[in-house]
Design a protein around this motif. Structure first.
Motif, PDB file in Angstrom:
ATOM      1  N   LEU A   2       1.305  -6.181   0.654  1.00  0.00           N
ATOM      2  CA  LEU A   2       1.908  -5.413   1.741  1.00  0.00           C
ATOM      3  C   LEU A   2       1.268  -4.032   1.854  1.00  0.00           C
ATOM      4  O   LEU A   2       1.021  -3.538   2.954  1.00  0.00           O
ATOM      5  CB  LEU A   2       3.416  -5.287   1.516  1.00  0.00           C
ATOM      6  CG  LEU A   2       4.206  -6.600   1.501  1.00  0.00           C
ATOM      7  CD1 LEU A   2       5.669  -6.340   1.164  1.00  0.00           C
ATOM      8  CD2 LEU A   2       4.113  -7.302   2.855  1.00  0.00           C
ATOM      9  N   ALA A   3       1.020  -3.402   0.704  1.00  0.00           N
ATOM     10  CA  ALA A   3       0.410  -2.073   0.719  1.00  0.00           C
ATOM     11  C   ALA A   3      -0.995  -2.127   1.312  1.00  0.00           C
ATOM     12  O   ALA A   3      -1.412  -1.219   2.038  1.00  0.00           O
ATOM     13  CB  ALA A   3       0.366  -1.505  -0.702  1.00  0.00           C
ATOM     14  N   GLY A   4      -1.717  -3.215   1.018  1.00  0.00           N
ATOM     15  CA  GLY A   4      -3.080  -3.337   1.521  1.00  0.00           C
ATOM     16  C   GLY A   4      -3.171  -3.677   2.993  1.00  0.00           C
ATOM     17  O   GLY A   4      -4.243  -3.616   3.594  1.00  0.00           O
ATOM     18  N   ALA A   5      -2.038  -4.072   3.587  1.00  0.00           N
ATOM     19  CA  ALA A   5      -2.046  -4.462   4.998  1.00  0.00           C
ATOM     20  C   ALA A   5      -2.123  -3.258   5.933  1.00  0.00           C
ATOM     21  O   ALA A   5      -2.442  -3.397   7.111  1.00  0.00           O
ATOM     22  CB  ALA A   5      -0.808  -5.288   5.324  1.00  0.00           C
ATOM     23  N   GLY A   6      -1.806  -2.074   5.420  1.00  0.00           N
ATOM     24  CA  GLY A   6      -1.924  -0.858   6.218  1.00  0.00           C
ATOM     25  C   GLY A   6      -0.998  -0.797   7.411  1.00  0.00           C
ATOM     26  O   GLY A   6      -1.339  -0.247   8.455  1.00  0.00           O
ATOM     27  N   ALA A   7       0.186  -1.365   7.288  1.00  0.00           N
ATOM     28  CA  ALA A   7       1.124  -1.359   8.413  1.00  0.00           C
ATOM     29  C   ALA A   7       2.342  -0.487   8.120  1.00  0.00           C
ATOM     30  O   ALA A   7       3.433  -0.729   8.602  1.00  0.00           O
ATOM     31  CB  ALA A   7       1.578  -2.778   8.718  1.00  0.00           C
TER      32      ALA A   7
END
Length: 305
Positions: A2-7
């Motif tokens: 989730l953190a890597g999704a940048g949303a």
């Protein structure tokens, strides 16, 4: 992920897979109806490996029209066979899996093992500001269970034990509970499911061969007594007094209702009889374990005392 999704910040909502009941309406609402608020939602479905064919078909159709600010994550939590994860055969044939596999949306991990235990321990020690005395890291790595959740619970005990000194010593490894026993729910499911008894007896025979009869037997006795008490409370209006995850409560309530009052009382009788037989020397531990398993299979198959 989730953190890597940048949303931005994802609101996490957890649901539990079940082979009997469908997902709740709240899941389908979150999945298909676009929210008026900008915050995206991550719908995390645990134990999705329990879903049957019709549930996967329904999910496959719904995900196609899912809201763009929703991220459904399905956790397949079966044991690995060799070096590959155990993906249910009926799921592997469906488009929902094939699209995910082709798109690179499948993340796989064999979980914690002896090779990765050292790194796992060092990360824990670094986060907690804890150091290891000579030989302590190796001793603790050998003692901890190869299951991250169980290992973290054991490390919570270690952290309390070294609270002032912040140094783990070799003797602290003795605080780790013995591992290798069958999980209670896995065992109960196997006892009640026709055709699964071979796995139960295989575990019992392995216990005999490893000369670990007392460990499995007395852990099993403790499990039975504890879970019988919780079943009784859940089926007698004392749900708020039972401290357990809602999923666990649901399973225990169903099992308690199936057994009924006499069946739950029979569970406690079997546990007490087994403990009494060993501690008074009436029977050998191998005999007591064999008889207890046979009686439990008979009780869970009949669903009554």
């Amino acid at each position: 992920m989730l953190a890597g999704a940048g949303a931005g910040t994802w609101e996490r909502r957890a649901f539990w897979g079940d082979d009997e009941d469908p997902l709740p309406d709240a899941f389908w609402t979150d999945l298909t109806i676009k929210s008026l608020f900008a915050q995206p939602k991550a719908l995390i479905v645990r134990r999705a490996n329990a879903f049957k064919v019709d549930q996967w078909d329904k999910l496959g159709g719904a995900i196609t029209g899912a809201s763009p600010d929703v991220w459904p994550i399905f956790c397949l939590e079966g044991e690995w066979k060799g070096k590959k994860p155990a993906v249910p055969a009926h799921l592997a044939k469906r488009d929902i899996w094939k699209r995910a596999d082709k798109g690179g949306w499948v993340w796989q991990s064999g979980g914690l093992d002896k090779k990765s235990m050292g790194d796992f321990l060092r990360r824990w020690a670094s986060d907690k500001g804890i150091s290891f005395d000579k030989g302590a890291e190796v001793a603790l790595a050998q003692a901890l269970p190869e299951d991250a959740v169980a290992a973290k619970l054991e490390l919570d005990k270690i952290e309390l034990a070294v609270w002032d000194e912040k140094v783990v010593r070799r003797e602290h490894a003795s605080l780790v509970a013995p591992t290798g026993e069958m999980e209670f729910f896995d065992l109960m499911d196997s006892l009640a499911r026709r055709g699964a008894e071979a796995g139960v007896w295989k575990r019992v025979l392995e216990d005999h061969m490893k000369n670990a009869k007392d460990r499995m037997l007395f852990n099993l006795i403790g499990y039975l007594a504890s879970q019988a008490r919780q079943m009784w409370m859940l089926t007698h209006g004392e749900e708020n007094a039972v401290r357990a995850h809602p999923f666990v409560k649901k399973k225990l309530t169903a099992k308690g209702s199936q057994l009924g009052e006499k069946g739950i009382m029979r569970l406690i009788d079997l546990a007490l009889d087994a403990e009494y037989s060993v501690k008074t020397g009436l029977r050998r531990q191998e005999e007591v374990l064999d008889m207890l398993i046979a009686d439990l299979i008979s009780l869970f198959r009949s669903g009554r005392a």
